[in-house]
Scaffold this active site. Structure first.
Site, PDB file in Angstrom:
ATOM      1  N   LYS A  13       0.831  -1.218   0.000  1.00 27.42           N
ATOM      2  CA  LYS A  13       0.000   0.000   0.000  1.00 27.42           C
ATOM      3  C   LYS A  13       0.864   1.266   0.000  1.00 27.42           C
ATOM      4  CE  LYS A  13      -2.182  -0.861   3.870  1.00 27.42           C
ATOM      5  NZ  LYS A  13      -1.598  -2.141   4.288  1.00 27.42           N
ATOM      6  N   ARG A 127      11.952  -6.174   4.488  1.00 28.10           N
ATOM      7  CA  ARG A 127      11.856  -4.778   4.931  1.00 28.10           C
ATOM      8  C   ARG A 127      12.488  -4.610   6.317  1.00 28.10           C
ATOM      9  NH1 ARG A 127       5.931  -2.261   5.267  1.00 28.10           N
ATOM     10  NH2 ARG A 127       5.793  -3.312   7.271  1.00 28.10           N
ATOM     11  N   ARG A 133      12.094  -1.634  11.448  1.00 25.27           N
ATOM     12  CA  ARG A 133      10.910  -1.214  12.199  1.00 25.27           C
ATOM     13  C   ARG A 133      10.674  -2.159  13.375  1.00 25.27           C
ATOM     14  NH1 ARG A 133       5.693  -0.081   8.493  1.00 25.27           N
ATOM     15  NH2 ARG A 133       4.682  -1.315  10.104  1.00 25.27           N
TER      16      ARG A 133
END
Ligand code: ADP
Length: 187
Positions: A13, A127, A133
């Site tokens: 997204k 990622r 993250r």
């Protein structure tokens, strides 16, 4: 153009929103990014949100809606927006309908980027290596996918009922997915 992007964590997204933002010259509004900015700024809201986000759970509907409302009131959202990460459950979907009706900017399209769960786990692992993250660790990712399946996927039917849902396949290159989305929007 007033657009809602739907899809599992790792479905792309954010990547697609960045492309669409340039194409239509409208802001990409990601509630995940808004929350991470609050975390980085160490605001009271950010500190509270961090605890929830690190576990892969959802921040309270009221908090996220408040942030979104403020963001939509900014000047650059006058010509439209790409929403990414909101709504994440049916309550948020109703809250959003109400808010957008109030400001006279109802959503025109909801686009579901469809990717199978095995693929998203692999993408997020990649990622995690690049971005680091806190919520991209393997066990948290599984919890986020479970929350997506339980709470967020019903939102797909919400937009189907409103007759603004389109589904595009999220596999292939970024350009291929982009092309599919643009074809839907130009139709
Ligand atoms: P992803 O789509 O990859 O799961 P996001 O950046 O959209 O990641 O969101 C990261 C985290 O931020 C979520 O796991 C959740 O804790 C919080 N969050 C983002 N958007 C919302 C929302 N609409 N409602 C509640 N929590 C949210």
């Amino acid at each position: 153009m007033r657009l809602v992007l739907l899809g599992a964590p790792g479905s792309g997204k954010g990547t697609q929103a960045k492309v669409l933002k340039k194409e239509y010259n409208i802001p990409h509004i990601s509630t995940g990014d808004l929350l991470r900015a609050a975390v980085a700024a160490k605001t009271e809201l950010g500190l509270a949100a961090k605890i929830v986000m690190d576990k892969g759970q959802l921040v309270s509907d009221e908090i996220v809606l408040g942030m979104l409302k403020d963001r939509l009131a900014e000047d650059d959202a006058k010509n439209g927006f790409i929403l990414d990460g909101f709504p994440r459950n049916l309550i948020q979907a109703d809250m959003l309908d109400k808010l957008l009706t109030e400001i006279n900017m109802p959503a025109q399209h909801a686009i579901l980027i469809a990717v199978d769960p095995d693929e998203v786990v692999g993408r997020i692992a990649k990622r995690a290596e690049i971005e680091g993250r806190a919520d991209d660790s393997e066990s948290v990712v599984r919890d986020r996918i479970k929350i997506y399946e339980d709470q967020t996927s019903p939102v797909i039917n919400h937009y189907k009922d409103h007759e603004i849902l389109s589904e595009v396949l999220g596999t292939g290159s970024i350009e291929e997915v982009q092309h599919r989305i643009l074809s839907v929007l130009r139709f």
